[in-house]
Design an enzyme around this catalytic site. Structure first.
Site, PDB file in Angstrom:
ATOM      1  N   ASP A  30      -1.775   4.151   7.204  1.00 25.73           N
ATOM      2  CA  ASP A  30      -2.646   5.056   6.452  1.00 25.73           C
ATOM      3  C   ASP A  30      -2.461   6.478   7.000  1.00 25.73           C
ATOM      4  OD1 ASP A  30      -5.571   4.578   4.723  1.00 25.73           O
ATOM      5  OD2 ASP A  30      -5.169   6.537   5.640  1.00 25.73           O
ATOM      6  N   ASN A  87     -11.149  -1.966  -1.354  1.00 22.47           N
ATOM      7  CA  ASN A  87     -12.105  -1.271  -2.214  1.00 22.47           C
ATOM      8  C   ASN A  87     -11.610  -1.413  -3.654  1.00 22.47           C
ATOM      9  OD1 ASN A  87     -13.460  -0.446   0.120  1.00 22.47           O
ATOM     10  ND2 ASN A  87     -12.197   1.388   0.313  1.00 22.47           N
ATOM     11  N   GLN A  94     -12.867   3.186  -4.362  1.00 18.31           N
ATOM     12  CA  GLN A  94     -11.403   3.180  -4.342  1.00 18.31           C
ATOM     13  C   GLN A  94     -10.937   4.570  -4.749  1.00 18.31           C
ATOM     14  OE1 GLN A  94      -9.565   0.270  -6.942  1.00 18.31           O
ATOM     15  NE2 GLN A  94      -7.491   0.917  -6.389  1.00 18.31           N
ATOM     16  N   HIS A 100      -4.752  -1.907  -2.788  1.00 17.28           N
ATOM     17  CA  HIS A 100      -4.301  -1.892  -1.384  1.00 17.28           C
ATOM     18  C   HIS A 100      -5.344  -2.544  -0.502  1.00 17.28           C
ATOM     19  CE1 HIS A 100      -6.426   1.852  -2.315  1.00 17.28           C
ATOM     20  NE2 HIS A 100      -6.926   1.770  -1.084  1.00 17.28           N
ATOM     21  N   HIS A 102      -6.794  -2.656   3.300  1.00 18.58           N
ATOM     22  CA  HIS A 102      -6.833  -1.959   4.586  1.00 18.58           C
ATOM     23  C   HIS A 102      -6.861  -3.000   5.710  1.00 18.58           C
ATOM     24  CE1 HIS A 102      -8.246   2.085   3.079  1.00 18.58           C
ATOM     25  NE2 HIS A 102      -8.624   1.341   2.045  1.00 18.58           N
TER      26      HIS A 102
HETATM   27  P1  AMP Z   1      -9.357   3.695  -0.720  1.00 16.39           P
HETATM   28  O1  AMP Z   1     -10.583   4.520  -0.488  1.00 16.39           O
HETATM   29  O2  AMP Z   1      -9.560   2.243  -0.405  1.00 16.39           O
HETATM   30  O3  AMP Z   1      -8.737   3.926  -2.077  1.00 16.39           O
HETATM   31  O4  AMP Z   1      -8.329   4.197   0.382  1.00 16.39           O
HETATM   32  C1  AMP Z   1      -7.194   4.932   0.096  1.00 16.39           C
HETATM   33  C2  AMP Z   1      -6.500   5.149   1.416  1.00 16.39           C
HETATM   34  O5  AMP Z   1      -5.212   5.643   1.169  1.00 16.39           O
HETATM   35  C3  AMP Z   1      -7.202   6.182   2.302  1.00 16.39           C
HETATM   36  O6  AMP Z   1      -7.536   5.565   3.542  1.00 16.39           O
HETATM   37  C4  AMP Z   1      -6.171   7.299   2.451  1.00 16.39           C
HETATM   38  O7  AMP Z   1      -6.180   7.888   3.717  1.00 16.39           O
HETATM   39  C5  AMP Z   1      -4.886   6.570   2.160  1.00 16.39           C
HETATM   40  N1  AMP Z   1      -3.809   7.399   1.628  1.00 16.39           N
HETATM   41  C6  AMP Z   1      -3.873   8.265   0.585  1.00 16.39           C
HETATM   42  N2  AMP Z   1      -2.661   8.821   0.356  1.00 16.39           N
HETATM   43  C7  AMP Z   1      -1.804   8.269   1.275  1.00 16.39           C
HETATM   44  C8  AMP Z   1      -0.433   8.449   1.562  1.00 16.39           C
HETATM   45  N3  AMP Z   1       0.334   9.286   0.860  1.00 16.39           N
HETATM   46  N4  AMP Z   1       0.105   7.741   2.579  1.00 16.39           N
HETATM   47  C9  AMP Z   1      -0.656   6.890   3.304  1.00 16.39           C
HETATM   48  N5  AMP Z   1      -1.964   6.683   3.076  1.00 16.39           N
HETATM   49  C10 AMP Z   1      -2.538   7.359   2.084  1.00 16.39           C
END
Ligand code: AMP
Ligand code: ZN
Length: 145
Positions: A30, A87, A94, A100, A102
């Protein structure tokens, strides 16, 4: 999906620190980790939410997250456990519309570090962190699991 950042990562069009990859799944760090080693596991094929994710793919996604959590315990990250979270949908906060999972490594007594990480979400030593998880994966696999 051309505009999806995670699809761009899958295609190698956007940068990511990769931890694990096979034909159907990818795990990468992440970009704003809560704890060191915070990893995202994704199906390579785009699905926005659980609603449109193939159920077998969902089972395999969790299996890979399970695998990574055990690898983190065996790695130099020395995790004692992990938070696995998905999420599903904007209602559930989300923010990236590509399913995805975590995997957030945890240690006994890391409550304060976890709380600070939730606020700061800073990435440090990404390459070394990914290498440590990959080593943990090899250790886990050598156990014959
Ligand atoms: P969510 O709130 O479950 O949609 O989490 C999305 C996650 O994606 C967050 O923890 C972000 O920090 C992560 N994220 C967003 N863009 C990128 C990226 N380009 N590379 C790696 N992680 C990312
Ligand atoms: Zn996508």
């Amino acid at each position: 999906m051309s505009s999806c950042i995670f699809c761009q990562i899958v295609r190698g069009e956007a940068p990511a620190t990769r931890v694990y990859e096979d034909d159907d799944f990818l795990a990468f760090l992440d970009i704003r980790p809560i704890t060191r080693g915070h990893t995202l596991v994704i199906p390579k094929q785009h699905s926005t939410e659980l609603e449109d994710l193939d159920r077998d793919a969902g089972a395999r996604l969790f299996r890979l997250g399970h695998h990574l959590a055990l690898a983190m315990r065996r790695s130099d990250l020395a995790a004692d456990g992990a938070n696995l979270a998905l999420n599903d949908g904007t209602a559930a906060f989300q923010t990236v519309g590509h399913v995805h999972l975590h995997v957030v490594p945890r240690q006994h007594g890391d409550k304060l570090r976890f709380a600070t990480g939730l606020v700061l979400r800073r990435s440090k030593d990404a390459e070394a962190t990914a290498a440590a998880i990959r080593t943990g994966l090899r250790k886990f696999e050598s156990e014959g699991s």
